[in-house]
Design an enzyme around this catalytic site. Structure first.
Site, PDB file in Angstrom:
ATOM      1  N   SER A  53      41.998 -29.596 -34.302  1.00  0.00           N
ATOM      2  CA  SER A  53      42.858 -29.546 -33.120  1.00  0.00           C
ATOM      3  C   SER A  53      43.809 -30.728 -33.004  1.00  0.00           C
ATOM      4  CB  SER A  53      41.998 -29.465 -31.848  1.00  0.00           C
ATOM      5  OG  SER A  53      41.116 -30.570 -31.766  1.00  0.00           O
ATOM      6  N   GLY A  90      39.082 -26.680 -33.478  1.00  0.00           N
ATOM      7  CA  GLY A  90      37.649 -26.469 -33.565  1.00  0.00           C
ATOM      8  C   GLY A  90      37.103 -26.452 -34.969  1.00  0.00           C
ATOM      9  N   ASN A 119      34.933 -32.725 -35.517  1.00  0.00           N
ATOM     10  CA  ASN A 119      34.100 -31.667 -34.948  1.00  0.00           C
ATOM     11  C   ASN A 119      32.716 -31.624 -35.577  1.00  0.00           C
ATOM     12  OD1 ASN A 119      35.851 -30.428 -32.948  1.00  0.00           O
ATOM     13  ND2 ASN A 119      37.129 -29.834 -34.676  1.00  0.00           N
ATOM     14  N   ASP A 200      41.285 -33.835 -20.938  1.00  0.00           N
ATOM     15  CA  ASP A 200      39.945 -33.892 -21.530  1.00  0.00           C
ATOM     16  C   ASP A 200      39.617 -35.267 -22.098  1.00  0.00           C
ATOM     17  OD1 ASP A 200      41.331 -34.011 -23.970  1.00  0.00           O
ATOM     18  OD2 ASP A 200      40.971 -31.907 -24.445  1.00  0.00           O
ATOM     19  N   HIS A 203      42.122 -35.135 -26.587  1.00  0.00           N
ATOM     20  CA  HIS A 203      43.314 -34.744 -27.336  1.00  0.00           C
ATOM     21  C   HIS A 203      44.545 -35.522 -26.872  1.00  0.00           C
ATOM     22  CE1 HIS A 203      40.642 -31.243 -27.984  1.00  0.00           C
ATOM     23  NE2 HIS A 203      41.174 -31.312 -29.192  1.00  0.00           N
TER      24      HIS A 203
END
Length: 230
Positions: A53, A90, A119, A200, A203
């Site tokens: 991502s 992801g 991840n 979040d 990112h």
């Protein structure tokens, strides 16, 4: 890193679930992008970005991520390369490794930028598995005569300093072992700046994307001269 102590575990757990659910929708537009990439690759050497991502423009307006800025930088500096963004939100090192053979066969890249691993940490993948997957990605890319650039990551401090150092050490060891350049940390220079992250706090924002490119570019540019004649 000390100032980047966010509630990572709770947010990351929710994020992994959310990203997994939206991954298919985010990749729905990939076929047309792949078609354009393949067309460009027929006339220009190709740089493939195999990422997650952080490279797939998660939460960003289209064409505002660092990979698109790389395309603009190449054009500005009159370096004749196409860029194929083979990043999926992801994705893990296992996912990247599974996708790699088709990417190598289709695009026959001159350079592969490997931006994977974050991840794995979020999902508790054993370090040995992450290392083995990254090694295979590097080796398979080199086997088709592509140059490789590894993009390193750190995990947040609340994972513990020992794990954080061991995690980053995977990239350092592979860089030395396989003699490939390493971007030490994709998020260098922004981790202590909350305003440069989306809600979040994982990112980066649009405003941070030029900084990500600046972290990658000094290690990528030397590879381009070495492959320009291909």
């Amino acid at each position: 890193m000390e100032n980047f102590k966010v509630n990572w575990d709770a947010r990351a757990a929710a994020l992994v679930t959310r990203v997994t659910l939206v991954a298919l929708s985010l990749t729905a537009g990939l076929p047309s992008a792949h078609a354009a990439d393949a067309q460009a690759a027929r006339s220009l050497p190709t740089i493939v970005v195999l990422g997650d991502s952080l490279s797939a423009e998660y939460g960003l307006p289209r064409d505002t991520g660092w990979v698109n800025l790389l395309r603009e930088r190449l054009a500005k500096e009159r370096l004749d390369y196409s860029v194929a963004n083979s990043s999926i939100s992801g994705d893990t090192t296992s996912g990247g490794l599974a996708r790699l053979p088709a990417i190598l066969n289709r695009l026959k890249p001159a350079v592969v930028v490997v931006e994977l691993g974050a991840n794995d940490a979020l999902r508790g993948v054993p370090l040995a598995t992450t290392e083995a997957n990254l090694r295979s990605i590097v080796e398979r890319s080199q086997a088709v005569h592509a140059k490789v650039l590894l993009v390193g990551m750190y995990v947040p401090p609340n994972y513990g300093p020992d794990y954080s150092q061991k995690f980053h050490g995977v990239y350092e060891q592979l860089s030395k072992e396989k003699k490939v350049p390493l971007v030490p940390f994709l998020l260098a220079g922004i981790v202590d700046k909350p305003a440069l992250f989306q809600a979040d706090q994982i990112h980066p924002t649009v405003q941070a994307q030029p900084l990500l490119l600046e972290n990658v570019w000094p290690n990528l540019k030397p590879l381009l001269g070495a492959t320009a004649s291909r």
